[in-house]
Design an enzyme around this catalytic site. Structure first.
Site, PDB file in Angstrom:
ATOM      1  N   ARG A  48       0.853  -1.207   0.000  1.00 24.25           N
ATOM      2  CA  ARG A  48       0.000   0.000   0.000  1.00 24.25           C
ATOM      3  C   ARG A  48       0.881   1.247   0.000  1.00 24.25           C
ATOM      4  NH1 ARG A  48      -1.579   1.707   4.633  1.00 24.25           N
ATOM      5  NH2 ARG A  48      -2.389  -0.286   5.388  1.00 24.25           N
ATOM      6  N   TYR A 100     -16.106  16.844 -15.674  1.00 25.94           N
ATOM      7  CA  TYR A 100     -16.434  15.420 -15.618  1.00 25.94           C
ATOM      8  C   TYR A 100     -17.508  15.173 -14.547  1.00 25.94           C
ATOM      9  CZ  TYR A 100     -15.760  10.436 -14.813  1.00 25.94           C
ATOM     10  OH  TYR A 100     -15.965   9.104 -14.647  1.00 25.94           O
ATOM     11  N   ASP A 172      -6.957  18.979 -14.391  1.00 25.66           N
ATOM     12  CA  ASP A 172      -7.257  17.616 -14.824  1.00 25.66           C
ATOM     13  C   ASP A 172      -6.854  17.543 -16.290  1.00 25.66           C
ATOM     14  OD1 ASP A 172      -8.413  15.273 -15.803  1.00 25.66           O
ATOM     15  OD2 ASP A 172     -10.054  15.344 -14.357  1.00 25.66           O
ATOM     16  N   LYS A 197      -7.798   6.462 -19.291  1.00 21.07           N
ATOM     17  CA  LYS A 197      -8.125   6.953 -20.618  1.00 21.07           C
ATOM     18  C   LYS A 197      -6.903   6.850 -21.547  1.00 21.07           C
ATOM     19  CE  LYS A 197     -11.891   7.750 -18.346  1.00 21.07           C
ATOM     20  NZ  LYS A 197     -12.215   9.039 -17.736  1.00 21.07           N
TER      21      LYS A 197
HETATM   22  C1  LIG Z   1     -12.772   9.433 -16.481  1.00 26.36           C
HETATM   23  C2  LIG Z   1     -12.371  10.729 -15.930  1.00 26.36           C
HETATM   24  C3  LIG Z   1     -12.137  10.878 -14.557  1.00 26.36           C
HETATM   25  C4  LIG Z   1     -12.341   9.742 -13.570  1.00 26.36           C
HETATM   26  O1  LIG Z   1     -11.459   8.692 -13.798  1.00 26.36           O
HETATM   27  P1  LIG Z   1     -11.778   7.148 -13.436  1.00 26.36           P
HETATM   28  O2  LIG Z   1     -10.508   6.472 -13.840  1.00 26.36           O
HETATM   29  O3  LIG Z   1     -12.960   6.740 -14.233  1.00 26.36           O
HETATM   30  O4  LIG Z   1     -12.037   7.088 -11.972  1.00 26.36           O
HETATM   31  C5  LIG Z   1     -11.730  12.126 -14.104  1.00 26.36           C
HETATM   32  N1  LIG Z   1     -11.580  13.164 -14.942  1.00 26.36           N
HETATM   33  C6  LIG Z   1     -11.812  13.059 -16.272  1.00 26.36           C
HETATM   34  C7  LIG Z   1     -11.630  14.242 -17.146  1.00 26.36           C
HETATM   35  C8  LIG Z   1     -12.224  11.843 -16.804  1.00 26.36           C
HETATM   36  O5  LIG Z   1     -12.469  11.747 -18.113  1.00 26.36           O
END
Ligand SMILES: *Cc1c(COP(=O)(O)O)cnc(C)c1O
Length: 368
Positions: A48, A100, A172, A197
């Site tokens: 962890r 998001y 982000d 992503k």
């Molecule tokens: C998908 C996404 C998230 C969240 O990510 P997860 O891996 O699904 O928890 C946060 N910010 C953006 C811009 C996203 O596209």
């Protein structure tokens, strides 16, 4: 030696294995590590806290964003939660309006409960950003390009506003990836990713990242990472490291395919409006009967998520942004006629043919 992006993607944090010469970082599938004496280990104690596969990924992610410190998480939401842990009751956050849906949800449905206040503004409007900042504002949280309307925010200008007000700026960077945009170099304090992503890119695991060049901030965030424990296992870290090796190649082709699709959509008489910031591979458009069009697509997959080799599309109002209050959603401009495309790496001619088939007006054909 300072290496360039494509070299770092393959080398940063992952020297050949000292013990065996393995050229790829192994999956250290173990939860705990032998201590030589109580409290003394070879660098790893408990998975962890840190494990070698994650450590390689964390160093690699930091290098990609041109920063010194990286932290990996089990998902993008876990990464967002990690940064929000900096806040206390009474603090205030200014953030992007159409962000998001999951970020909106953790802000409004979870952290608001702990007495943190959020103001949503069009962060493309710098005067609105300035005006929203209060004495108790701690974070300016940017998503750019935004989701799903793909509005662009000037990160450098917002970073200057944040610095002047003593407010930390978080970006982000999931949509742009560090191939197209490096917020730390533009003055941001923290970069957040859903590595689920583009960074992983193959729709086969979840992950998140927090990156900073500020050592004190890193120490605090690393403490939260271990204290909360939403960390990725070695298998997932391995997959993400594997994905990163082709990140810039993939992004290049994703973008070329998206540009061709935008050109097609702008010519289509059925498409009312196209949302595209001029870069990246997420494209949104409005058309009558969006749900009917969605049903007709064959090659494109109806699914949450984005940034995969496989082309995906979604209906934000009922999917990614369903957790937003309906009224907020409407005010922000996420209507029922909006479709968001995540352009993949298939032959773009096949992708366009499928869109053309789905968008073709049917009623005319039936009337004949
Ligand atoms: C998908 C996404 C998230 C969240 O990510 P997860 O891996 O699904 O928890 C946060 N910010 C953006 C811009 C996203 O596209």
């Amino acid at each position: 030696m300072s290496y360039r992006f494509d070299t770092l993607a393959i080398h940063a944090g992952q020297p050949n294995d000292e013990a065996t010469g393995a050229v790829t970082v192994p999956i250290y599938q173990t939860s705990t590590y032998q201590q030589l004496e109580p409290g003394v280990n070879r660098g790893y104690g408990y998975s962890r806290t840190e494990h070698p596969t994650r450590h390689a990924l964390e160093r690699n992610l930091a290098a990609l964003e041109g920063a010194r410190f990286g932290l990996a998480f089990a998902s993008g939401m876990a990464a967002i939660h990690n940064v929000l842990s900096l806040l206390r009751t009474g603090d205030h956050v200014v953030t992007t309006q159409d962000l998001y849906g999951g970020a909106w949800r953790i802000f409004v449905k979870l952290f608001a409960k702990f007495g943190v206040d959020f103001t949503f503004v069009d962060t493309g409007n710098l005067a609105a950003v300035k005006e929203a900042i209060r004495p108790e504002t701690r974070l300016l949280w940017l998503e750019t390009p935004s989701n799903p309307l793909l509005k662009v925010t000037d990160i450098a200008a917002c970073a200057a506003i944040g610095r002047a007000a003593g407010v930390r700026v978080v970006v982000d960077n999931t949509f742009a990836t560090p191939v197209l945009q490096q917020p730390i170099a533009l003055g941001a304090d923290i970069v957040v990713h859903s590595t689920t992503k583009y960074i992983n890119g193959h729709s086969d695991c979840l992950g998140g990242a927090v990156i900073t060049d500020d050592e004190a901030l890193f120490t605090e965030l690393k403490f939260f990472q271990n204290a909360i424990g939403a960390v990725p296992g070695p298998q997932d870290c391995f997959l993400i490291l594997r994905g990163i090796k082709t990140l810039s190649l993939r992004v290049e082709r994703h973008c070329a395919n998206a540009a061709a699709i935008v050109e097609y959509l702008r010519r289509s008489e059925q498409v009312r409006r196209v949302y595209y910031p001029g870069f990246g591979a997420i494209v949104s458009f409005e058309a009558d009967d969006a749900l009917e069009i969605a049903r007709r697509l064959e090659l494109w997959t109806l699914a949450e998520s984005l940034g995969s080799v496989k082309s995906l599309f979604c209906h934000p109002a009922t999917m990614t942004h369903a957790s937003m209050d309906p009224e907020v959603r409407r005010n922000v401009g996420i209507g029922n006629d909006l479709i968001r495309l995540s352009v993949g790496l298939e032959d773009v001619r096949d992708l366009i043919d499928d869109l053309e088939r789905a968008l073709a007006p049917r009623s005319v054909a039936c009337a004949r």
